[in-house]
Scaffold this motif. Structure first.
Motif, short mmCIF file in Angstrom:
data_model
loop_
_atom_site.label_atom_id
_atom_site.label_comp_id
_atom_site.label_asym_id
_atom_site.label_seq_id
_atom_site.Cartn_x
_atom_site.Cartn_y
_atom_site.Cartn_z
N ASP A 1 5.80 17.41 16.68
CA ASP A 1 5.94 18.21 17.71
C ASP A 1 6.86 18.29 18.70
OD1 ASP A 1 3.50 19.11 16.61
OD2 ASP A 1 2.32 18.10 17.87
N MET A 2 7.47 16.83 19.19
CA MET A 2 8.25 16.73 20.00
C MET A 2 9.61 17.57 19.49
SD MET A 2 7.68 12.91 21.41
CE MET A 2 7.72 12.42 19.84
N TYR A 3 10.11 17.39 18.25
CA TYR A 3 11.17 17.93 17.98
C TYR A 3 11.12 19.45 18.06
CZ TYR A 3 15.15 19.14 14.98
OH TYR A 3 16.33 19.42 14.42
N GLN A 4 10.02 19.99 17.84
CA GLN A 4 9.77 21.47 17.96
C GLN A 4 9.98 22.05 19.30
OE1 GLN A 4 9.45 22.99 15.34
NE2 GLN A 4 9.37 21.21 14.19
N ARG A 5 9.82 21.02 20.33
CA ARG A 5 9.75 21.20 21.93
C ARG A 5 11.10 21.02 22.43
NH1 ARG A 5 4.78 17.91 22.40
NH2 ARG A 5 6.16 16.44 23.16
N GLY A 6 11.97 20.36 21.50
CA GLY A 6 13.56 20.14 21.90
C GLY A 6 13.94 18.93 22.12
N GLU A 7 12.94 18.23 21.80
CA GLU A 7 13.30 16.36 21.87
C GLU A 7 13.73 15.81 20.76
OE1 GLU A 7 10.59 14.33 24.54
OE2 GLU A 7 9.51 16.08 24.61
N LYS A 8 14.95 15.81 20.61
CA LYS A 8 15.71 15.51 19.07
C LYS A 8 15.92 14.00 19.14
CE LYS A 8 16.44 19.80 18.59
NZ LYS A 8 15.36 20.49 18.37
N GLU A 9 16.08 13.04 20.13
CA GLU A 9 16.16 11.50 20.10
C GLU A 9 14.96 11.02 21.18
OE1 GLU A 9 20.69 10.19 19.58
OE2 GLU A 9 20.36 11.19 21.45
N LYS A 10 14.83 9.84 20.74
CA LYS A 10 13.82 8.77 21.66
C LYS A 10 14.32 7.48 21.55
CE LYS A 10 10.78 11.69 22.90
NZ LYS A 10 10.20 11.99 24.28
N CYS A 11 14.14 6.97 22.69
CA CYS A 11 14.36 5.32 22.79
C CYS A 11 12.98 5.01 22.49
CB CYS A 11 14.64 4.83 24.44
SG CYS A 11 16.42 5.56 24.87
N ILE A 12 12.93 3.89 21.38
CA ILE A 12 11.59 3.07 21.26
C ILE A 12 11.97 1.82 21.94
CG2 ILE A 12 10.32 2.52 19.13
CD1 ILE A 12 10.82 5.58 19.32
N TYR A 13 10.84 1.49 22.65
CA TYR A 13 10.73 0.32 23.25
C TYR A 13 9.19 -0.49 22.72
CZ TYR A 13 14.19 1.15 26.79
OH TYR A 13 15.33 1.51 27.61
N GLU A 14 9.25 -1.67 22.50
CA GLU A 14 8.15 -2.51 21.96
C GLU A 14 7.72 -3.22 23.23
OE1 GLU A 14 6.98 -4.24 17.93
OE2 GLU A 14 8.12 -5.61 19.24
N TRP A 15 6.52 -3.05 23.67
CA TRP A 15 5.99 -3.88 24.73
C TRP A 15 4.71 -4.69 24.08
CZ3 TRP A 15 1.74 -2.69 28.70
CH2 TRP A 15 1.60 -3.63 29.64
N VAL A 16 5.08 -6.17 24.21
CA VAL A 16 4.00 -7.09 23.78
C VAL A 16 3.10 -7.43 25.04
CG1 VAL A 16 3.70 -9.45 23.00
CG2 VAL A 16 5.78 -8.32 22.10
#
Length: 151
Positions: free
Chosen positions: A134-149
Motif C-alpha cells: 500500500d505504501m508503494y501505491q501512495r508514492g513511498e518507494k524507500e524505507k529506513c528499517i530500524y529495529e528497537w529491542v
C-alpha cells in the motif's frame, strides 16, 4: 486464540502522557494487526500535541510499515516528544510479550530518523518498498528499517 486488548487508558511519563483514543482489531485479509491509538499530551493536560500508535504482532507488512507510527504538531517539535512517546509505548509492547519492534520512516525524514536513534533503535537497512505494498501505491518507494529491542 483471540486477541485481547489490555488496559492502557493513560500512560503517564515525566513530560508527556499518552491517552488512548481507540483500538482497532486486526484484519487478516489486509494483513493488519491489532492497534492501539493514543493522543500525546503534555503531562497533566488532555489537549493533544500529537499522535502515536502501536501495532501488536508480526508480519511482512510490519517490516515495511513498522510497529509504531507517530506525529507531533509542528509547534511542539524539537522537544523529543515523539521519542518520549515511543519510550512510553515500551510498556504496551512488553505487556504483549513483544521483544523487538520495527520503526520505519522515509530516508529523507531526518526528524524521524533522529527519533529512532534517540530511543536506541538500530538502522538495519534502507530498502525498496515492494510494488504490491500500500505504501508503494501512495508514492513511498524507500524505507529506513530500524529495529528497537524493548526488553
Amino acid at each position: 486464540m483471540k486477541f485481547k486488548f489490555l488496559d492502557f487508558d493513560v500512560i503517564k511519563g515525566e513530560d508527556i502522557d499518552l491517552h488512548l483514543i481507540k483500538t482497532v482489531t486486526g484484519n487478516k485479509a489486509k494483513k493488519w494487526v491489532p492497534t492501539y491509538h493514543f493522543n500525546i499530551s503534555l503531562s497533566g493536560s488532555s489537549i493533544p500535541i500529537g499522535k502515536i500508535d502501536i501495532r501488536i504482532g508480526y508480519n511482512e507488512n510490519l517490516y515495511y510499515g513498522g510497529h509504531i507510527g507517530y506525529s507531533v504538531h509542528e509547534e511542539y517539535r524539537g522537544n523529543r516528544y515523539a521519542a518520549k512517546a515511543v519510550q512510553l509505548l515500551k510498556k504496551v509492547a512488553q505487556a504483549h510479550e513483544m521483544k523487538k519492534l520495527f520503526i520505519t520512516c522515509n530516508p529523507d525524514n531526518i526528524a524521524s530518523r533522529k527519533t529512532c536513534e534517540y530511543v536506541g533503535a538500530n538502522l538495519l537497512a534502507i530498502v525498496n518498498v515492494p510494488e504490491d505494498n500500500d505504501m508503494y501505491q501512495r508514492g513511498e518507494k524507500e524505507k529506513c528499517i530500524y529495529e528497537w529491542v524493548c526488553t
